[in-house]
Design an enzyme around this catalytic site. Structure first.
Site, PDB file in Angstrom:
ATOM      1  CG  HIS A 223      -1.831  -1.207   1.244  1.00 37.64           C
ATOM      2  ND1 HIS A 223      -3.016  -1.258   0.564  1.00 37.64           N
ATOM      3  CD2 HIS A 223      -1.693  -2.414   1.849  1.00 37.64           C
ATOM      4  CE1 HIS A 223      -3.595  -2.445   0.754  1.00 37.64           C
ATOM      5  NE2 HIS A 223      -2.794  -3.164   1.530  1.00 37.64           N
TER       6      HIS A 223
ATOM      7  CD  GLU B 288      -5.563 -10.062   5.748  1.00 35.79           C
ATOM      8  OE1 GLU B 288      -4.531  -9.721   6.340  1.00 35.79           O
ATOM      9  OE2 GLU B 288      -6.292  -9.259   5.139  1.00 35.79           O
TER      10      GLU B 288
ATOM     11  CG  HIS C 136      -3.816 -11.351   2.543  1.00 40.33           C
ATOM     12  ND1 HIS C 136      -2.635 -11.161   3.216  1.00 40.33           N
ATOM     13  CD2 HIS C 136      -4.388 -10.124   2.423  1.00 40.33           C
ATOM     14  CE1 HIS C 136      -2.480  -9.878   3.509  1.00 40.33           C
ATOM     15  NE2 HIS C 136      -3.526  -9.223   3.033  1.00 40.33           N
TER      16      HIS C 136
ATOM     17  CG  ASP D   4      -0.394  -6.033   3.794  1.00 42.89           C
ATOM     18  OD1 ASP D   4      -0.911  -5.046   3.238  1.00 42.89           O
ATOM     19  OD2 ASP D   4      -1.033  -6.773   4.564  1.00 42.89           O
TER      20      ASP D   4
ATOM     21  CG  LEU E 166       4.080   3.343   8.521  1.00 43.14           C
ATOM     22  CD1 LEU E 166       5.374   4.134   8.653  1.00 43.14           C
ATOM     23  CD2 LEU E 166       2.942   4.263   8.111  1.00 43.14           C
TER      24      LEU E 166
END
Length: 499
Positions: free
Chosen positions: A58, A308, A327, A382, A385
């Site tokens: 992302h 997921e 996922h 994914d 951060l």
């Protein structure tokens, strides 16, 4: 859905998957040294300098915490008087915002990110805010510069289109063009959060049809007449597909079926089910792709978050409509679906570190099992951060997987090759990265000088898949599958389906 709960079919698929796992172990016992020898013969090429793509990441969290913290501190020194937030009609500068929260240049990343009064995300990682996404554009360019420096790492960053208003696309494209967030190492995917119920409660939308129109009409307009949306036309040159995102574990009222209302009649406050979102996204994309193909433009693919958490029918929808999914953890509980995903070679972008924090501990992650059976899997980050600590989060993901699951060099290079095949990079780029014959079948498709994957491994995957498809074709043709039980499966020949 009927196949999934059919006892004999479940037994058949489970045993075929077990057979695939055992067959791979036999392949490793017989050919591991040959694979290593083939890799050693290739000059200059190793895991570090083969192309790999982060197929699920992302954009709003594509940097690690330290990177973001340093960027914020630089912004505080460079733009202290810039208005970044409006509260009660009064503009607040960057300095005002941080002083109001008692934050200084010595603030830690964790303290900064847990602030409750004004979320730094609103200022630094949004494309549409008081500074028109200026800071977000700058930090994304820094991430792109890191990728370009590493040369062999690439990313498919995701940006959001919510469907709340018709001008979202133009704003996003304007941000991308103005801040020049372009790199040969990056392609964009558009994620559509499944938040219709939230917007309906706020009276932002009248019905689901309005949400679909807000998402797709600007794309049709830009395709038919690029001059009507010039920035969007430019931006779409670097967009490769669509993603559907939200918490899959949210309860749903029903499965999409013939009794479900059309989007124009879906005007209550209940959120449509996952399959409803996916079907209408796919339907609109299909028409849009026909139009773009006729006009000589590239097309888009559907690559949703799927499996997921939540009900198993999400994976059914993903299998029927998607090019790849992200996922796919729940396939471990559905042998029929897992076998179907294998036979169709539907790509699965897996993120073990992310799953370890949210849904499934690292040691229980099914990725090594999927890989051994021959499913089309790749490693992805994914949300660096949240889950990664280094400047190269994708390498961090590969490194931990290799150590925990004892992956060989050949396994790692196969995962990297899968990631390129699954990605939305152009045919020309893939030909350069993988070899000009990469679209063929079997070892002819492989160029070990570029992929570092031995022909032995590629030949094994192709032959095994061909045999499984031949087995299924034979079983269906002779009408055996309906009557297969566990004893029959044990006596079924592994290669030809002959008893």
């Amino acid at each position: 859905m009927a196949l999934i709960i059919n006892g004999p079919v479940k037994s058949f698929c489970y045993r075929r998957l077990q057979y695939l796992s055992s067959k791979f172990q036999m392949h490793i016992l017989l050919n591991e040294m040959k694979e290593m020898a083939a890799q050693k013969k290739v000059p200059h090429r190793d895991f570090y300098n083969i192309r790999k793509v982060d197929t699920h990441i992302h954009a709003s969290s594509c940097m690690n915490q330290k990177h973001l913290l340093r960027f914020i501190k630089r912004a505080m020194k460079k733009y202290p008087g810039e208005i970044v937030h409006i509260e009660r009609g009064r503009g607040q500068t960057l300095k005002d915002v941080f002083e109001s929260m008692n934050l200084t240049a010595l603030t830690s990343a964790w303290t900064l990110w847990t602030c409750t009064r004004i979320n730094p995300a609103e200022i630094f990682i949004k494309t549409d805010n008081c500074v028109h996404g200026k800071y977000f554009g700058h930090i994304v360019k820094e991430v792109m510069a890191d990728l370009e420096e590493s040369k062999y790492q690439n990313s498919e960053l995701r940006l959001s289109i919510y469907g709340r208003s018709r001008d979202e696309w133009d704003k996003l494209a304007e941000w991308a063009v103005n801040h020049k967030v372009y790199s040969e190492n990056v392609r964009w995917l558009i994620q559509v959060p499944r938040l219709y119920d939230v917007y309906k409660i706020k009276n932002t939308l009248a019905n689901f049809q309005e949400m679909l129109e807000n998402i797709f009409l600007p794309l049709f307009e830009a395709t038919i007449n690029p001059r009507s949306h010039p920035e969007l036309h430019l931006f779409l040159e670097h967009v490769v597909g669509f993603d559907s995102v939200d918490d899959e574990s949210k309860p749903e009222h029903h499965i999409f079926n013939q009794e479900s209302p059309l989007p124009g009649n879906w005007s209550d406050e209940d959120n449509p089910p996952y399959s409803y979102y996916l079907y209408y996204t796919y339907a609109n994309m299909t028409v849009l792709n026909h139009l773009r193909r006729r006009r000589g433009l590239h097309t888009f693919v559907l690559r949703p978050h799927c499996g997921e958490a939540g009900p198993i029918h999400h994976l059914v929808s993903g299998f029927m409509l998607s090019e790849n999914i992200s996922h796919g953890l729940l396939l471990r509980k559905a042998p029929v679906l897992q076998y179907l995903y294998y036979l169709a070679q539907v790509g699965i972008a897996m993120s073990p570190l992310s799953n370890n924090s949210l849904f499934l501990s690292y040691h229980r992650n099914p990725l090594p099992e999927y890989l051994s059976r021959g499913l089309m899997v790749s490693l992805s980050t994914d949300d660096p951060l949240q889950f990664h600590f280094t400047k190269e989060p994708l390498m961090e993901e590969y490194s931990i997987a290799a150590q925990v699951w004892k992956l060989s060099s050949c396994d790692m290079c196969e995962l990297a090759r899968n990631s390129v095949l699954m990605s939305g990079f152009s045919h020309k780029v893939k030909s350069y990265w993988l070899g000009p014959s990469y679209t063929r079948e079997g070892p002819e498709s492989n160029d070990i000088r570029r992929t570092n994957v031995p022909d032995i491994r590629v030949a094994y995957r192709h032959e095994t898949l061909s045999e499984e498809l031949q087995l299924i074709t034979h079983a269906v043709r002779t009408d055996e599958l309906d009557g297969i039980d566990e004893e029959d499966t044990l006596t079924m020949g592994p290669l030809t389906g002959q008893r």
